[in-house]
Write a protein that holds these residues in place. Structure first.
Motif, PDB file in Angstrom:
ATOM      1  N   LEU A 464      11.803  -5.175   5.490  1.00  8.84           N
ATOM      2  CA  LEU A 464      10.640  -4.487   6.070  1.00  8.84           C
ATOM      3  C   LEU A 464      10.955  -4.102   7.514  1.00  8.84           C
ATOM      4  CD1 LEU A 464       8.034  -6.872   4.479  1.00  8.84           C
ATOM      5  CD2 LEU A 464       8.161  -4.417   4.032  1.00  8.84           C
ATOM      6  N   ARG A 466      10.643  -3.086  11.365  1.00  6.02           N
ATOM      7  CA  ARG A 466       9.821  -3.456  12.521  1.00  6.02           C
ATOM      8  C   ARG A 466      10.233  -2.615  13.719  1.00  6.02           C
ATOM      9  NH1 ARG A 466       7.271  -4.956   9.062  1.00  6.02           N
ATOM     10  NH2 ARG A 466       6.724  -7.043   8.413  1.00  6.02           N
ATOM     11  N   VAL A 497      17.645   1.693   7.563  1.00  5.52           N
ATOM     12  CA  VAL A 497      17.126   0.433   7.003  1.00  5.52           C
ATOM     13  C   VAL A 497      18.005   0.010   5.823  1.00  5.52           C
ATOM     14  CG1 VAL A 497      15.183  -0.637   5.793  1.00  5.52           C
ATOM     15  CG2 VAL A 497      14.748   0.868   7.732  1.00  5.52           C
ATOM     16  N   SER A 523      10.475   5.853   0.902  1.00  8.13           N
ATOM     17  CA  SER A 523       9.258   6.656   1.065  1.00  8.13           C
ATOM     18  C   SER A 523       9.381   7.893   0.176  1.00  8.13           C
ATOM     19  CB  SER A 523       9.111   7.086   2.521  1.00  8.13           C
ATOM     20  OG  SER A 523       9.987   8.158   2.759  1.00  8.13           O
ATOM     21  N   ASP A 584       3.169  -1.612  -5.409  1.00  7.01           N
ATOM     22  CA  ASP A 584       1.712  -1.359  -5.393  1.00  7.01           C
ATOM     23  C   ASP A 584       1.199  -1.051  -6.800  1.00  7.01           C
ATOM     24  OD1 ASP A 584       2.249  -1.483  -2.714  1.00  7.01           O
ATOM     25  OD2 ASP A 584       2.113   0.689  -2.389  1.00  7.01           O
ATOM     26  N   LYS A 604       5.499  -4.696  -9.200  1.00  6.35           N
ATOM     27  CA  LYS A 604       4.872  -5.577  -8.211  1.00  6.35           C
ATOM     28  C   LYS A 604       3.354  -5.386  -8.298  1.00  6.35           C
ATOM     29  CE  LYS A 604       6.981  -6.283  -4.231  1.00  6.35           C
ATOM     30  NZ  LYS A 604       7.566  -5.970  -2.903  1.00  6.35           N
ATOM     31  N   GLU A 643      -1.220 -15.794  -0.955  1.00  8.31           N
ATOM     32  CA  GLU A 643      -1.525 -16.533   0.270  1.00  8.31           C
ATOM     33  C   GLU A 643      -2.098 -17.919   0.002  1.00  8.31           C
ATOM     34  OE1 GLU A 643      -4.078 -14.122   2.713  1.00  8.31           O
ATOM     35  OE2 GLU A 643      -2.560 -12.578   3.016  1.00  8.31           O
TER      36      GLU A 643
END
Ligand SMILES: Nc1nc2c(ncn2[C@@H]2O[C@H](COP(=O)(O)O[C@H]3[C@@H](O)[C@H](n4cnc5c(=O)[nH]c(N)nc54)O[C@@H]3COP(=O)(O)O)[C@@H](O)[C@H]2O)c(=O)[nH]1
Length: 707
Positions: A464, A466, A497, A523, A584, A604, A643
């Protein structure tokens, strides 16, 4: 065996000797030839003397016997010839007639002649008997005997002389024969030698000629080569000079013009605008600058390729030119940005009419490869002197107005107004700092672990991005990724990346850490970019990353934009051995038929469905359905945004394969993942959730670091 020079010398000496011999013998022969008439004369003289003597004696006696005067006449005819013969004999052998014998013979002959003369007188007187007696008297016979003896001696001497002369001649003739043979040998040898010499000379000349001709041919060839080189070099130099001139002219042209559209470029436009502003100032007139930016041009470029993009730009340049008056000017600033200057227009209405004309021209359908495309533009307008009194300000404000037009929904135009400035400037500043971020090494890649539901081991990570802005600190991806996507920067950023993630993976493998699946997000812009496949291939090759550990994450919406092309790209990835993950999942047009169309390995479950598990019945049902659907197609199911312990239990009970979420760790720097992997038990024979067991320890620290 013999040296050629010795042979030559011997031959020359032999020829010389034979020649000398031949010459000598030839002289003998000549001598013998000269002797021959002398010998012949001697023998004839001898015969003549005897014969004439007999004729005279007989004529005298016959005259005496017959009294016929004819015999005297005959005597008189032959008498001088005998004298002549005797003189000749004396000439030939003068010595022989010397001495007493010769004198006696001569005297006897004189006496005989006298007696015979007397006999003739007697005959003439008719005293033939007297005459006969005189000629048969003892005195006459006596003289005859003396004369005969003398003549015999004389004959013998002559005969001796001619004999010796003859034998001498024969010897000469023999030597002459040798000479002839020697001469023949000399001639043959000489001729042979000369022949050999001539042949050798000829061979020498031929060889010399051949060498000369070879040399001459080589020289001619060298000369030709030189000529060719000179002419080639001359051509090259001429061409180089021509090219240099062309390049210089081209460079000069490019210094002020855009190579694609041939329109003036930014620096040319700046000059012209400066001049026009000065003129407008002097004449107290207005001057408008219209900034034109094509909407979503980058989509055309990315999906159809640069070639198509170039054609589109050329067409747009021509259309913009067609909108202008003679005093106006259009330039290409770069990319899909054009700018127009209209010094001749007055007032908002005229400018709005021009803007409409431009929008209409751009919006006309554009046909490329039998397909019709529709492109729109956004136009921003600034006016001298109200919106700026110099070139830079007018350009900047037209640009800001153009952004305003885009904000207003594109395919429209906007006049600059001061209030716009702040907002647009912020956006421009953000974009330009994003552009500088990659070069300025402000990006980092963090990795969020994915955990095996059964063992609790980290079995993969998601890379990911940053961004830590030097002034504003960390910028969330949700803020800068859409901007990068919009302006196309996502393509080079995404490539970076991917490369960074691959290098990191190889580095972990080199540390001896267990192999992880490395997931990297793609993307939409990246996915449809023409260079994607070649970029991925070269990154794999350059980093040495094993494709089987690379997982590319894409979204459903991306696939549905152009399902055909998407399927093609995905299959190419599968051919490379890369895994594909559908991110997603459930938020888009999720359907079993869609899933079956594409070679997906992992789905996912979006965190929006996980968030309220297990309490929300709808999310429970959706999650259950998604997992069931994935399982049917033998896919790996990853739950995102995990979570809580409750979520874990629900997902584990519904046979989810992997978890990803803050429960375990946020995205953390690579070094933290290194530590986590190093601390992780290699085996877990009991199948317990090893990570949860140590969760509080590492997840908290990871969380703290990520925060
Ligand atoms: N094309 C690329 N897109 C990228 C890249 N890096 C990130 N992104 C995308 O940006 C979006 C935001 O990402 P980020 O802020 O990094 O958020 C990710 C996680 O931090 C977050 N997450 C993970 N677990 C939890 C959780 O338990 N709770 C919670 N609230 N958030 C969590 O989810 C994001 C990862 O989502 P996904 O990609 O869907 O797996 C995001 O869309 C990124 O994809 C990049 O390099 N290229």
């Amino acid at each position: 065996m013999f040296h050629p020079k010795s042979v030559t010398l011997a031959t020359v000496l032999a020829l010389f000797a034979i020649g000398a011999l031949s010459w000598e013998a030839h002289r003998d022969y000549r001598h013998a030839e000269v002797q021959l008439p002398a010998i012949a004369r001697m023998e004839k003289t001898r015969a003549d003397i005897v014969h004439f003597d007999e004729v005279l004696t007989m004529s005298a006696r016959m005259a005496a016997a017959t009294g016929n005067p004819a015999w005297e006449a005959r005597y008189r005819r032959f008498e001088p010839r005998l004298d002549e013969a005797i003189k000749e004999a004396m000439r030939l052998d003068p010595d022989g007639l010397q001495g007493s014998a010769a004198a006696k013979t001569h005297a006897a002959n004189v006496a005989l002649v006298a007696m015979e003369h007397r006999a003739f007188e007697m005959v003439r007187r008719g005293e033939t008997g007297e005459a006969q007696r005189l000629l048969s008297a003892a005195e006459y016979e006596g003289y005859k005997g003396i004369y005969a003896a003398g003549m015999t001696e004389f004959n013998r001497r002559l005969s001796q002389a001619s004999g010796s002369m003859r034998s001498q001649r024969e010897a000469n003739m023999r030597r002459s024969a040798i000479a002839t043979t020697a001469r023949a040998v000399f001639l043959i040898l000489g001729a042979s030698y000369v022949f050999v010499l001539v042949r050798r000379w000829q061979a020498f000349i031929v060889e010399r000629n051949r060498q000369l001709s070879d040399k001459s041919a080589a020289l001619t060839e060298m000369n030709d080569q030189l000529d060719r080189k000179v002419s080639q070099r001359t051509n090259e130099l001429t061409e180089a000079v021509r090219q240099h001139k062309l390049t210089a002219e081209h460079a000069e042209f490019l210094a002020y013009n855009d190579s694609l559209t041939l329109l003036p470029n930014r620096s040319m436009f700046s000059k012209l605008l400066n001049q026009s502003v000065s003129l407008a100032q002097r004449e107290g007139k207005q001057l408008a600058v219209l900034f034109v930016d094509l909407d979503r041009f980058k989509n055309v470029n990315d999906t159809l390729g640069h070639e198509a993009g170039d054609l589109l730009l050329q067409e747009m340049a021509a259309r913009l030119k067609s909108c202008l008056r003679a005093t106006d000017c259009v330039a290409r600033l770069g990319g899909d940005e054009f700018v127009l200057m209209a010094p001749s227009l007055n007032g908002t209405e005229q400018l709005a009419a021009l803007a409409h004309k431009i929008l209409g021209a751009v919006a006309r359908p554009f046909t490329l490869r039998d397909h019709e495309f529709h492109v729109t533009a956004s136009v921003g307008i600034s006016v001298y002197p109200s919106d700026g009194d110099d070139e830079r300000t007018l350009m900047k404000n037209a640009d800001i107005a153009m952004y305003q037009a885009k904000e207003e929904g594109k395919n429209t135009f906007a006049f600059y107004c001061a209030e716009l400035n702040t907002h647009t400037l912020e956006r421009l500043a953000f974009e330009s700092s994003l552009r500088r971020a990659l070069e300025g090494q402000q990006f980092r890649v963090h990795y969020q672990p994915k955990v095996d539901c059964k063992t609790g081991h980290i079995i993969g990570v998601e890379a990911l991005l940053r961004w830590k802005h030097p002034d504003f600190g960390p910028v969330p991806p949700s803020k800068f990724i859409p901007v990068a996507e919009e302006n196309g920067l996502i393509v080079p950023i995404g490539r970076w990346v991917l490369e960074t993630a691959c290098r990191q993976h190889v580095s972990w493998r080199e540390m001896g850490l267990p192999p992880l699946r490395m997931a990297v997000n793609l993307s939409a812009r990246q996915f449809y970019h023409e260079a994607l496949l070649s970029d991925v291939r070269s990154i794999l090759a350059e980093t040495g990353m094993a494709p089987a550990f690379l997982e590319l994450e894409i979204t459903e919406s991306m696939l549905m934009r152009d399902a055909g092309k998407a399927s093609e790209v995905l299959r190419a990835f599968k051919t490379l051995g890369i895994r594909l993950s559908l991110d997603d999942f459930g938020t888009g047009y999720s359907s079993l038929s869609n899933l079956k169309r594409f070679p997906i390995d992992t789905i996912k479950v979006d965190r929006s469905f996980v968030r309220e598990l297990p309490s929300n019945a709808e999310d429970r049902a959706i999650t259950d359905a998604v997992i069931a659907m994935g399982k049917t197609l033998n896919m790996t199911i990853v739950a995102e945004g995990v979570e809580t312990q409750g979520q874990i239990e629900f997902l584990r009970d519904h046979a989810c394969d992997e978890f990803q979420g803050y429960y375990f760790s946020k995205a953390v720097p690579a070094t933290t993942i290194t530590d986590l992997l190093a601390a992780q038990p290699r085996t877990n024979p009991h199948g317990t959730l090893a990570v949860w067991d140590v969760k509080s320890e590492f997840a908290d620290s990871a969380f703290a670091m990520a925060s």
